[in-house]
Write a protein that holds these residues in place. Structure first.
Motif: not given
Length: 278
Positions: A118, A122, A151-152, A155, A181, A185, A206, A225, A232
């Motif tokens: 991850l 990232t 952005h993660e 996660g 998540e 988040t 998402r 992405n 991810s």
């Protein structure tokens, strides 16, 4: 406690604002708050950076990447590096330290592997976001890189909590992890005081569709992405990229330009990267 109950517990705690950060994260957050102070003087910023060896090394490395070193003259000290990359990008590097610290307390080998993947994802997204912002979407590239780094973040928090719930992130056909998540988040973003435009782009990421021509921060993250070579480990399987000649981006970029942009992003990612769990 079964998996559904575990996800429910984590999500409910997040919804109540009960987000527990490692002590190391709290220390970096104090650094972040100091740098966010509009009255923070350059000398204070330099002193704060020097107090975090990882941050100091990454700041100098980023300053010497071709994106920021257009003159070809390398910098060898934190003062010159901070001046060259600017406060916005310094804040991105601080955010990357926050993300790294979430992985520091993970003990389960499988979760550590997920956290490493991850992190690599990232860093790639952050670097690609910076490049796509400059050449395609024309949003602020510093903001785009910051958004890519964080952005993660939900996660990473979920991975750090999963260490206490064996098997939590195993095969998840019902996608409970994604739902959890999303809740996490939002609360982590609030705790980190993410700027509203950045937070909103992350929340909408998402399931979002790329607009043509891409022109927003959300579009920038979607593009980044799409072209990140490392996916991810927590998201849904990424659809294979179309051949460039079959892509709508062909109307904006020729293949040679796209290749150069990806190479430029790779250099930025290398200057920001390195192992997560150190």
């Amino acid at each position: 406690m079964n998996r559904l109950e575990a996800f429910g517990t984590i999500a409910a705690q997040a919804a109540r604002g009960e987000i527990s950060f490692p002590t190391s994260v709290n220390a970096v957050l104090r650094l972040q708050h100091a740098l966010n102070d509009p009255d923070c003087h350059l000398e204070d910023a330099i002193r704060l950076v020097l107090g975090e060896p990882q941050l100091a090394a990454r700041t100098v490395a980023l300053a010497n990447s071709s994106t920021f070193n257009t003159s070809g003259r390398p910098v060898t000290n934190v003062r010159s590096a901070v001046t060259r990359v600017g406060y916005r990008n310094l804040q991105t590097l601080v955010a990357s330290l926050v993300v790294r610290q979430f992985g520091a307390r993970i003990e389960d080998p499988d979760l550590r592997a997920k956290a490493e993947q991850l992190w690599e994802h990232t860093v790639q997204v952050a670097a690609l976001a910076h490049v796509f912002a400059r050449h395609v979407t024309f949003v602020n590239p510093d903001t785009a890189m910051f958004a890519g780094i964080v952005h993660e973040v939900g996660g990473f928090y979920l991975l750090s909590r999963a260490d206490g719930f064996p098997g939590l992130l195993d095969d998840d056909p019902e996608k409970w992890a994604e739902l959890c998540e999303d809740v996490v988040t939002r609360e982590v973003a609030r705790k980190l005081a993410l700027p509203e435009p950045v937070a909103e782009a992350i929340f909408e990421l998402r399931g979002a569709w790329l607009h043509m021509p891409p022109a927003s921060l959300l579009d920038t993250l979607l593009l980044a992405n799409m072209y990140a070579s490392v996916p991810s480990p927590l998201g849904t399987a990424r659809a294979p990229l179309p051949e460039h000649s079959e892509s709508a981006l062909d109307y904006l970029l020729d293949e040679e330009t796209l290749h150069r942009m990806i190479e430029e992003a790779s250099e930025i990612a290398a200057s920001m990267g390195g192992a997560l769990l150190v």
